[in-house]
Design a protein around this motif. Structure first.
Motif, mmCIF file in Angstrom:
data_model
loop_
_atom_site.group_PDB
_atom_site.id
_atom_site.type_symbol
_atom_site.label_atom_id
_atom_site.label_comp_id
_atom_site.label_asym_id
_atom_site.label_seq_id
_atom_site.Cartn_x
_atom_site.Cartn_y
_atom_site.Cartn_z
ATOM 1 N N HIS A 1 1.020 -1.291 -0.089
ATOM 2 C CA HIS A 1 0.009 0.048 -0.111
ATOM 3 C C HIS A 1 1.008 1.283 -0.117
ATOM 4 O O HIS A 1 1.887 1.274 0.673
ATOM 5 C CB HIS A 1 -0.985 0.072 1.131
ATOM 6 C CG HIS A 1 -1.765 -1.084 1.222
ATOM 7 N ND1 HIS A 1 -3.290 -0.782 0.764
ATOM 8 C CD2 HIS A 1 -1.855 -2.510 1.355
ATOM 9 C CE1 HIS A 1 -3.991 -2.113 0.866
ATOM 10 N NE2 HIS A 1 -3.060 -2.929 1.228
ATOM 11 N N SER A 2 0.421 2.307 -0.572
ATOM 12 C CA SER A 2 1.190 3.490 -0.922
ATOM 13 C C SER A 2 1.223 4.204 0.610
ATOM 14 O O SER A 2 0.209 4.302 1.206
ATOM 15 C CB SER A 2 0.577 4.535 -1.805
ATOM 16 O OG SER A 2 -0.840 4.728 -1.364
ATOM 17 N N GLY A 3 2.378 4.659 1.097
ATOM 18 C CA GLY A 3 2.414 5.254 2.235
ATOM 19 C C GLY A 3 2.449 4.352 3.339
ATOM 20 O O GLY A 3 2.805 4.913 4.585
ATOM 21 N N PHE A 4 2.619 3.022 3.232
ATOM 22 C CA PHE A 4 2.453 2.100 4.401
ATOM 23 C C PHE A 4 4.069 1.827 4.677
ATOM 24 O O PHE A 4 4.913 1.191 3.914
ATOM 25 C CB PHE A 4 1.765 0.874 3.873
ATOM 26 C CG PHE A 4 1.847 -0.121 5.013
ATOM 27 C CD1 PHE A 4 1.209 0.082 6.245
ATOM 28 C CD2 PHE A 4 2.458 -1.431 4.792
ATOM 29 C CE1 PHE A 4 1.290 -0.906 7.142
ATOM 30 C CE2 PHE A 4 2.551 -2.268 5.788
ATOM 31 C CZ PHE A 4 1.963 -1.952 7.051
ATOM 32 N N GLN B 1 -3.301 -4.420 8.904
ATOM 33 C CA GLN B 1 -3.240 -3.082 8.247
ATOM 34 C C GLN B 1 -4.682 -2.757 7.995
ATOM 35 O O GLN B 1 -4.930 -1.514 8.115
ATOM 36 C CB GLN B 1 -2.141 -3.179 7.054
ATOM 37 C CG GLN B 1 -2.130 -1.646 6.186
ATOM 38 C CD GLN B 1 -1.428 -1.929 5.107
ATOM 39 O OE1 GLN B 1 -0.895 -2.925 4.897
ATOM 40 N NE2 GLN B 1 -1.646 -1.106 4.215
ATOM 41 N N ARG C 1 -1.627 2.923 10.873
ATOM 42 C CA ARG C 1 -0.701 2.818 9.864
ATOM 43 C C ARG C 1 0.445 4.070 10.088
ATOM 44 O O ARG C 1 -0.030 5.264 10.480
ATOM 45 C CB ARG C 1 -1.137 2.686 8.700
ATOM 46 C CG ARG C 1 -1.791 1.624 8.283
ATOM 47 C CD ARG C 1 -2.581 1.573 6.983
ATOM 48 N NE ARG C 1 -1.771 2.085 5.918
ATOM 49 C CZ ARG C 1 -2.213 2.383 4.663
ATOM 50 N NH1 ARG C 1 -3.371 2.202 4.299
ATOM 51 N NH2 ARG C 1 -1.482 2.631 3.749
#
Lengths: 123, 187
Positions: free
Chosen positions: A3-6, B180, B187
């Motif tokens: 996931h972007s920014g994870f 998540q 997060r």
């Protein structure tokens, strides 16, 4: 599939921090029970070993007692004459009896001298 | 496998516990962590205490092993005990007492910290995380807790879980993805 920014490290750290807080906040009652159960666990094997040794000793004594009783109750063997001797004696006895009966029975010789025996022999 | 898992699993993490002088000292030091581990798997305080005690009793049979082996041995034994209890409980719940454990509060938490708000925040946060972990498949939950909470390296976690290192990495990455999604704001 990232996931972007994870940032997994930050995410893991956040969860790890929550878990560390939870470990530090285990209730006093639970901590006391953990200590008590640990103490019980460390002493239990000695009891187990002691009980196991007691069971082994009891079983060995019972087995020894049963063996002694069994040996005592076993029928004692009685002395028997050897079969060969008996047979020899019997055969000799029978022969002697037969000869003796012939010697002691005059009727046989009277019959042999009779006319019936001569007629029977001539047929 | 996502990149996040590979980057996070690349290096060995430091051991969570130092080598203890005696087995009793080791068990005493690991008790609270073991209780939380069992609590996450069983969601019941008394069952978790039973699992920890049984693991400790079995661990005493390995007293002669080198202290460096105690950590993987203990977690392996405790994991097996938890799995056994989960299976027994499944049978018991299905056939004997369907309503058991219904009203039990699964989270044990001390109340002696000053400030009710902090207590509530800490407890609620952990309860939310525990719920998210409980929703995971068992192997994923084990991989995550052993690798992230107990900070076991991949090889040790694989030994504890009786699987390959690749399986541990796969379970961990899937667990992280699921957590998540459930804990989006963390997060």
């Amino acid at each position: 599939m990232n996931h972007s920014g994870f940032d997994p490290t930050c995410f893991d750290d956040a969860l790890r921090q929550r878990h560390a807080t939870a470990v530090a906040h285990v209730s006093a009652r639970t901590q006391a029970q953990l200590r008590h159960r640990l103490a019980a666990s460390t002493t239990a094997p000695r009891h187990v070993v002691r009980h196991r040794m007691a069971w082994v000793a009891t079983t060995a004594c019972a087995a020894l007692f049963a063996l002694v009783v069994g040996l005592q109750l076993r029928p004692q063997p009685t002395p028997v004459p050897s079969p060969a001797t008996v047979l020899v004696d019997d055969s000799q006895g029978d022969a002697n009896t037969a000869y003796a009966s012939l010697d002691e029975n005059p009727d046989l010789y009277l019959w042999l001298a009779s006319s019936d025996a001569i007629a029977l022999a001539s047929e | 496998m996502p990149d996040s898992a590979t980057t996070s699993d690349a290096g060995p993490l430091p051991p969570a516990t130092t080598v203890a002088d005696s087995l009793e000292q080791f068990l005493s030091g690991i008790g609270a962590r073991a209780f939380r581990f069992a609590e996450l798997g069983l969601r019941h305080r008394d069952d978790a205490l039973d699992a920890v005690q049984e693991a400790m009793m079995r661990m005493l049979g390995y007293r002669e092993r080198p202290p460096t082996e105690w950590t993987p041995l203990f977690w392996s034994i405790l994991r097996s005990r938890i799995v056994d209890m989960q299976r027994r409980r499944l049978f018991r719940l299905q056939w004997l007492t369907p309503a058991a454990h219904g009203d039990e509060d699964p989270i044990d938490w001390t109340d002696d910290t000053p400030g009710p708000a902090r207590i509530h925040d800490g407890r609620e946060g952990y309860a939310r995380m525990a719920d998210a972990l409980a929703a995971l498949p068992r192997r994923q939950r084990e991989a995550f807790t052993l690798r992230i909470f107990e900070e076991l390296d991949v090889a040790t976690a694989a030994r504890v879980m009786a699987c390959s290192e690749g399986s541990v990495k796969t379970h961990l990455s899937r667990a992280r993805e699921a957590l998540q999604r459930q804990l989006e704001d963390w997060r």
